[in-house]
Motif scaffolding. Structure first.
Motif, PDB file in Angstrom:
ATOM      1  N   LEU A   6     -14.585  36.787  42.209  1.00 50.43           N
ATOM      2  CA  LEU A   6     -15.663  36.550  41.260  1.00 50.43           C
ATOM      3  C   LEU A   6     -16.832  37.456  41.599  1.00 50.43           C
ATOM      4  O   LEU A   6     -17.282  37.495  42.749  1.00 50.43           O
ATOM      5  CB  LEU A   6     -16.105  35.082  41.312  1.00 50.43           C
ATOM      6  N   GLU A   7     -17.318  38.161  40.612  1.00 50.31           N
ATOM      7  CA  GLU A   7     -18.509  38.973  40.810  1.00 50.31           C
ATOM      8  C   GLU A   7     -19.740  38.131  40.526  1.00 50.31           C
ATOM      9  O   GLU A   7     -19.910  37.600  39.427  1.00 50.31           O
ATOM     10  CB  GLU A   7     -18.492  40.203  39.913  1.00 50.31           C
ATOM     11  N   VAL A   8     -20.585  37.994  41.527  1.00 50.60           N
ATOM     12  CA  VAL A   8     -21.823  37.237  41.409  1.00 50.60           C
ATOM     13  C   VAL A   8     -22.964  38.241  41.356  1.00 50.60           C
ATOM     14  O   VAL A   8     -23.155  39.029  42.288  1.00 50.60           O
ATOM     15  CB  VAL A   8     -22.004  36.269  42.587  1.00 50.60           C
ATOM     16  N   VAL A   9     -23.702  38.203  40.277  1.00 50.38           N
ATOM     17  CA  VAL A   9     -24.794  39.141  40.088  1.00 50.38           C
ATOM     18  C   VAL A   9     -25.812  38.981  41.212  1.00 50.38           C
ATOM     19  O   VAL A   9     -26.249  37.871  41.524  1.00 50.38           O
ATOM     20  CB  VAL A   9     -25.455  38.938  38.721  1.00 50.38           C
ATOM     21  N   GLY A  10     -26.167  40.087  41.819  1.00 47.34           N
ATOM     22  CA  GLY A  10     -27.129  40.084  42.905  1.00 47.34           C
ATOM     23  C   GLY A  10     -26.546  39.793  44.270  1.00 47.34           C
ATOM     24  O   GLY A  10     -27.268  39.863  45.273  1.00 47.34           O
ATOM     25  N   GLN A  41     -17.055  28.601  45.125  1.00 44.44           N
ATOM     26  CA  GLN A  41     -15.859  29.343  45.451  1.00 44.44           C
ATOM     27  C   GLN A  41     -14.650  28.424  45.308  1.00 44.44           C
ATOM     28  O   GLN A  41     -14.654  27.304  45.823  1.00 44.44           O
ATOM     29  CB  GLN A  41     -15.947  29.899  46.868  1.00 44.44           C
ATOM     30  N   VAL A  42     -13.634  28.894  44.629  1.00 48.00           N
ATOM     31  CA  VAL A  42     -12.445  28.092  44.421  1.00 48.00           C
ATOM     32  C   VAL A  42     -11.559  28.128  45.659  1.00 48.00           C
ATOM     33  O   VAL A  42     -11.627  29.044  46.483  1.00 48.00           O
ATOM     34  CB  VAL A  42     -11.654  28.560  43.190  1.00 48.00           C
ATOM     35  N   GLN A  43     -10.715  27.117  45.774  1.00 47.73           N
ATOM     36  CA  GLN A  43      -9.685  27.072  46.794  1.00 47.73           C
ATOM     37  C   GLN A  43      -8.337  27.323  46.125  1.00 47.73           C
ATOM     38  O   GLN A  43      -8.080  26.828  45.027  1.00 47.73           O
ATOM     39  CB  GLN A  43      -9.673  25.731  47.510  1.00 47.73           C
ATOM     40  N   LEU A  44      -7.478  28.072  46.805  1.00 45.57           N
ATOM     41  CA  LEU A  44      -6.204  28.474  46.239  1.00 45.57           C
ATOM     42  C   LEU A  44      -5.059  27.955  47.099  1.00 45.57           C
ATOM     43  O   LEU A  44      -5.104  28.041  48.328  1.00 45.57           O
ATOM     44  CB  LEU A  44      -6.104  29.999  46.151  1.00 45.57           C
ATOM     45  N   VAL A  45      -4.050  27.436  46.442  1.00 42.27           N
ATOM     46  CA  VAL A  45      -2.833  26.994  47.097  1.00 42.27           C
ATOM     47  C   VAL A  45      -1.661  27.654  46.391  1.00 42.27           C
ATOM     48  O   VAL A  45      -1.477  27.479  45.186  1.00 42.27           O
ATOM     49  CB  VAL A  45      -2.683  25.463  47.069  1.00 42.27           C
ATOM     50  N   GLU A  46      -0.868  28.398  47.139  1.00 36.62           N
ATOM     51  CA  GLU A  46       0.252  29.109  46.553  1.00 36.62           C
ATOM     52  C   GLU A  46       1.569  28.489  46.998  1.00 36.62           C
ATOM     53  O   GLU A  46       1.664  27.869  48.062  1.00 36.62           O
ATOM     54  CB  GLU A  46       0.204  30.598  46.897  1.00 36.62           C
ATOM     55  N   SER A  47       2.566  28.695  46.174  1.00 41.29           N
ATOM     56  CA  SER A  47       3.877  28.140  46.426  1.00 41.29           C
ATOM     57  C   SER A  47       4.920  29.000  45.733  1.00 41.29           C
ATOM     58  O   SER A  47       4.589  29.879  44.936  1.00 41.29           O
ATOM     59  CB  SER A  47       3.967  26.692  45.927  1.00 41.29           C
ATOM     60  N   GLY A  48       6.168  28.738  46.038  1.00 42.24           N
ATOM     61  CA  GLY A  48       7.264  29.411  45.369  1.00 42.24           C
ATOM     62  C   GLY A  48       8.028  30.404  46.213  1.00 42.24           C
ATOM     63  O   GLY A  48       9.045  30.941  45.761  1.00 42.24           O
ATOM     64  N   ARG A  63       9.512  33.034  41.478  1.00 43.40           N
ATOM     65  CA  ARG A  63       8.234  32.919  40.797  1.00 43.40           C
ATOM     66  C   ARG A  63       7.232  32.266  41.722  1.00 43.40           C
ATOM     67  O   ARG A  63       7.402  31.112  42.112  1.00 43.40           O
ATOM     68  CB  ARG A  63       8.368  32.096  39.519  1.00 43.40           C
ATOM     69  N   LEU A  64       6.206  32.998  42.075  1.00 44.27           N
ATOM     70  CA  LEU A  64       5.142  32.476  42.904  1.00 44.27           C
ATOM     71  C   LEU A  64       4.038  31.899  42.025  1.00 44.27           C
ATOM     72  O   LEU A  64       3.711  32.458  40.981  1.00 44.27           O
ATOM     73  CB  LEU A  64       4.550  33.567  43.794  1.00 44.27           C
ATOM     74  N   SER A  65       3.475  30.785  42.466  1.00 43.15           N
ATOM     75  CA  SER A  65       2.384  30.137  41.755  1.00 43.15           C
ATOM     76  C   SER A  65       1.166  30.056  42.658  1.00 43.15           C
ATOM     77  O   SER A  65       1.291  29.877  43.871  1.00 43.15           O
ATOM     78  CB  SER A  65       2.776  28.727  41.312  1.00 43.15           C
ATOM     79  N   CYS A  66       0.004  30.159  42.062  1.00 40.59           N
ATOM     80  CA  CYS A  66      -1.253  30.020  42.778  1.00 40.59           C
ATOM     81  C   CYS A  66      -2.139  29.088  41.982  1.00 40.59           C
ATOM     82  O   CYS A  66      -2.622  29.455  40.905  1.00 40.59           O
ATOM     83  CB  CYS A  66      -1.923  31.379  42.973  1.00 40.59           C
ATOM     84  N   ALA A  67      -2.337  27.877  42.497  1.00 40.73           N
ATOM     85  CA  ALA A  67      -3.126  26.859  41.822  1.00 40.73           C
ATOM     86  C   ALA A  67      -4.521  26.788  42.426  1.00 40.73           C
ATOM     87  O   ALA A  67      -4.674  26.763  43.649  1.00 40.73           O
ATOM     88  CB  ALA A  67      -2.442  25.502  41.928  1.00 40.73           C
ATOM     89  N   ALA A  68      -5.521  26.743  41.578  1.00 39.08           N
ATOM     90  CA  ALA A  68      -6.908  26.718  42.014  1.00 39.08           C
ATOM     91  C   ALA A  68      -7.500  25.330  41.873  1.00 39.08           C
ATOM     92  O   ALA A  68      -7.166  24.575  40.956  1.00 39.08           O
ATOM     93  CB  ALA A  68      -7.733  27.713  41.211  1.00 39.08           C
ATOM     94  N   SER A  69      -8.395  25.003  42.783  1.00 40.67           N
ATOM     95  CA  SER A  69      -9.167  23.775  42.714  1.00 40.67           C
ATOM     96  C   SER A  69     -10.602  24.079  43.117  1.00 40.67           C
ATOM     97  O   SER A  69     -10.895  25.125  43.694  1.00 40.67           O
ATOM     98  CB  SER A  69      -8.573  22.693  43.616  1.00 40.67           C
ATOM     99  N   GLY A  70     -11.490  23.154  42.812  1.00 42.98           N
ATOM    100  CA  GLY A  70     -12.889  23.346  43.141  1.00 42.98           C
ATOM    101  C   GLY A  70     -13.644  24.193  42.146  1.00 42.98           C
ATOM    102  O   GLY A  70     -14.823  24.503  42.365  1.00 42.98           O
ATOM    103  N   GLY A  71     -12.998  24.574  41.089  1.00 40.99           N
ATOM    104  CA  GLY A  71     -13.621  25.385  40.069  1.00 40.99           C
ATOM    105  C   GLY A  71     -12.567  26.003  39.179  1.00 40.99           C
ATOM    106  O   GLY A  71     -11.389  26.059  39.524  1.00 40.99           O
TER     107      GLY A  71
END
Length: 121
Positions: free
Chosen positions: A100-104, A1-8, A19-27
């Protein structure tokens, strides 16, 4: 699962833009649908914009259609919400979301911490 940090977020006069930004980490956000939600005090969290994982389809709430644009930058693992012609009724805490859709299993959702947008009249 990703982590999200937003700013703006911030304070802007009616008619202005943010303008809002959402940066992902961990994936990587590859294969994630992405969206922006907002919540005003005493109200529920509602979706304002979304983009499919492959970027081929978008959705906008009627209240923001024509004024807001959602986009993604795969190279930066980031997505954005461009907000133009802002109105006082756009005032809210804005949250980014990746799903994210995880099968099963089903959908696994990540949320940003929220950023305040205040539009003055």
């Amino acid at each position: 699962q990703v982590q999200l940090v937003e700013s703006g977020g911030g304070l802007v006069q009616a008619g202005g833009s943010l303008r809002l930004s959402c940066a992902a980490s961990g994936g990587t956000l590859d294969r994630y649908g992405m969206g922006w939600f907002r919540q005003a005090p005493g109200t529920g969290r509602v979706i304002v914009a979304a983009i499919a994982w492959n970027g081929r389809t978008t959705h906008y709430a009627d209240s923001v259609k024509g004024r807001f644009t959602i986009s993604r930058d795969n190279a930066k693992n980031t997505f954005y919400l461009q907000m133009n012609s802002l109105k006082p009724e756009d005032t809210a805490v804005y949250y980014c979301n990746a799903s994210l859709e995880v099968v099963g299993v089903g959908f696994v959702r990540s949320w940003g911490q929220g950023t305040q947008v205040t539009v003055s009249s």
